[in-house]
Enzyme design. Sequence first.
Site, PDB file in Angstrom:
ATOM      1  N   HIS A   5       6.355  -1.401   6.722  1.00  0.00           N
ATOM      2  CA  HIS A   5       6.540   0.018   7.058  1.00  0.00           C
ATOM      3  C   HIS A   5       7.580   0.316   7.945  1.00  0.00           C
ATOM      4  O   HIS A   5       8.705   1.268   8.430  1.00  0.00           O
ATOM      5  CB  HIS A   5       5.585   0.505   6.814  1.00  0.00           C
ATOM      6  CG  HIS A   5       4.576   1.348   6.021  1.00  0.00           C
ATOM      7  ND1 HIS A   5       3.860   0.530   5.387  1.00  0.00           N
ATOM      8  CD2 HIS A   5       4.467   2.509   5.760  1.00  0.00           C
ATOM      9  CE1 HIS A   5       3.457   0.732   4.350  1.00  0.00           C
ATOM     10  NE2 HIS A   5       3.795   2.256   3.968  1.00  0.00           N
ATOM     11  N   CYS A  26       3.869  -7.034   2.022  1.00  0.00           N
ATOM     12  CA  CYS A  26       2.889  -6.408   2.448  1.00  0.00           C
ATOM     13  C   CYS A  26       2.232  -7.275   3.553  1.00  0.00           C
ATOM     14  O   CYS A  26       1.885  -8.660   3.022  1.00  0.00           O
ATOM     15  CB  CYS A  26       1.750  -6.439   2.282  1.00  0.00           C
ATOM     16  SG  CYS A  26       0.137  -5.030   2.917  1.00  0.00           S
ATOM     17  N   CYS A  55       4.920  -5.560  10.000  1.00  0.00           N
ATOM     18  CA  CYS A  55       4.634  -4.289   9.168  1.00  0.00           C
ATOM     19  C   CYS A  55       5.443  -4.246   8.302  1.00  0.00           C
ATOM     20  O   CYS A  55       6.373  -3.568   9.023  1.00  0.00           O
ATOM     21  CB  CYS A  55       3.512  -3.283  10.182  1.00  0.00           C
ATOM     22  SG  CYS A  55       3.012  -2.127   8.244  1.00  0.00           S
ATOM     23  N   SER A 107       1.588  -0.838   0.236  1.00  0.00           N
ATOM     24  CA  SER A 107      -0.054  -0.092   0.092  1.00  0.00           C
ATOM     25  C   SER A 107       0.820   1.199  -0.349  1.00  0.00           C
ATOM     26  O   SER A 107       0.076   2.614   0.056  1.00  0.00           O
ATOM     27  CB  SER A 107      -1.165   0.242   1.113  1.00  0.00           C
ATOM     28  OG  SER A 107      -0.317  -0.173   2.426  1.00  0.00           O
ATOM     29  N   TYR A 137      -3.475  -0.115   3.871  1.00  0.00           N
ATOM     30  CA  TYR A 137      -5.137  -1.345   4.534  1.00  0.00           C
ATOM     31  C   TYR A 137      -5.216  -1.857   5.663  1.00  0.00           C
ATOM     32  O   TYR A 137      -6.115  -2.776   5.559  1.00  0.00           O
ATOM     33  CB  TYR A 137      -3.647  -2.543   3.758  1.00  0.00           C
ATOM     34  CG  TYR A 137      -3.169  -2.606   2.054  1.00  0.00           C
ATOM     35  CD1 TYR A 137      -4.403  -1.908   1.477  1.00  0.00           C
ATOM     36  CD2 TYR A 137      -2.440  -3.434   1.563  1.00  0.00           C
ATOM     37  CE1 TYR A 137      -4.160  -1.794   0.079  1.00  0.00           C
ATOM     38  CE2 TYR A 137      -2.069  -3.521   0.193  1.00  0.00           C
ATOM     39  CZ  TYR A 137      -2.884  -2.842  -0.624  1.00  0.00           C
ATOM     40  OH  TYR A 137      -2.613  -2.732  -2.391  1.00  0.00           O
ATOM     41  N   GLY A 138      -4.860  -1.244   6.465  1.00  0.00           N
ATOM     42  CA  GLY A 138      -4.483  -1.669   7.714  1.00  0.00           C
ATOM     43  C   GLY A 138      -5.775  -1.680   8.608  1.00  0.00           C
ATOM     44  O   GLY A 138      -6.523  -1.924   9.505  1.00  0.00           O
TER      45      GLY A 138
HETATM   46  N1  DGL Z   1       2.797  -1.604   5.037  1.00  0.00           N
HETATM   47  C1  DGL Z   1       1.440  -2.819   5.241  1.00  0.00           C
HETATM   48  C2  DGL Z   1       1.804  -4.215   5.772  1.00  0.00           C
HETATM   49  O1  DGL Z   1       2.871  -4.561   6.614  1.00  0.00           O
HETATM   50  C3  DGL Z   1       0.623  -2.361   5.078  1.00  0.00           C
HETATM   51  C4  DGL Z   1       0.010  -0.611   6.148  1.00  0.00           C
HETATM   52  C5  DGL Z   1      -0.622  -0.063   5.440  1.00  0.00           C
HETATM   53  O2  DGL Z   1      -0.918   0.128   4.666  1.00  0.00           O
HETATM   54  O3  DGL Z   1      -1.545  -0.258   6.702  1.00  0.00           O
HETATM   55  O4  DGL Z   1       1.221  -4.698   6.941  1.00  0.00           O
END
Ligand code: DGL
Length: 260
Positions: free
Chosen positions: A183, A69, A181, A6, A37-38
């Site tokens: 991120h 992700c 995650c 995302s 996405y969360g």
């Molecule tokens: N990078 C994401 C993950 O590993 C998604 C973060 C998001 O969009 O909430 O869950």
Amino acid sequence: MLIFDSGIGGISILKNIKKKLPNKNYIYLLDNKEFPYGEKKESFIIKRSIKIINKIINLYPIQIVVIACNTVSTISLHILKKKFNIPIVGVLPSLDQAMKITQNKKVGIIATKATIKSSYVKNIISKYTNHMNIEVIATNELARIAEKKIRKISFSNFELKKIFYPWMILAVQPDTIYLGCTHFSFLKNEIQNIFYKPINFLDSYTNTTKIVKKYFLNIKNSQNIKKNVFLYSKYNKNLDKLLYILKKYKFNDFKKINLN
Ligand code: DGL
């Protein structure tokens, strides 16, 4: 190879894949239109990931898909693997390593709300609850902070402390934290700084990179995509702030993709 997320979380996966497979080309799809996405429902995540893979395999000669992700992987990887004929690799949290390295038997797992709610994560937690103390934080804010950091937009330490507050007030804090995650890998230093003692950080990309590398070792003629392409699902000015980091990944093409 298609790598998607995302946001910029998937760049942490791309970085590692690139280290191991420096000559492979890739398509990075930033589904920023639907970030985060969360916050989405499971049914949305499943439909969206099917749509993305369908769209890209029809446009490019993709041999392998890397779901960079945790949210998409925990919710839909098993479904996607059944649905598509090409290899699909995800990033799935695991507490095996945490169990091995924790000294105080106190382990934290932090991920998006959707990931923490998934039955995949519920199962891995229940597997270990008798062996160690597992503390959980579900947050959609930390990915937003990572997006800011990468764009060099300032954020306050207070925002971070607020997220980790439930662990900061514990008499015994986790000595090992699983970053569930993609991120969050960009924020290791900042997270470390709010704790008083050294933390062991774990994340899932080592395993993902190994699987991708093994796949390419086993196939001949593996370069089907001729250049590196960066696709995004929504244009906004914030995207320009990413250009400096994307330079490192030598994208030859930047394009908006319509995923409606
Ligand atoms: N990078 C994401 C993950 O590993 C998604 C973060 C998001 O969009 O909430 O869950």
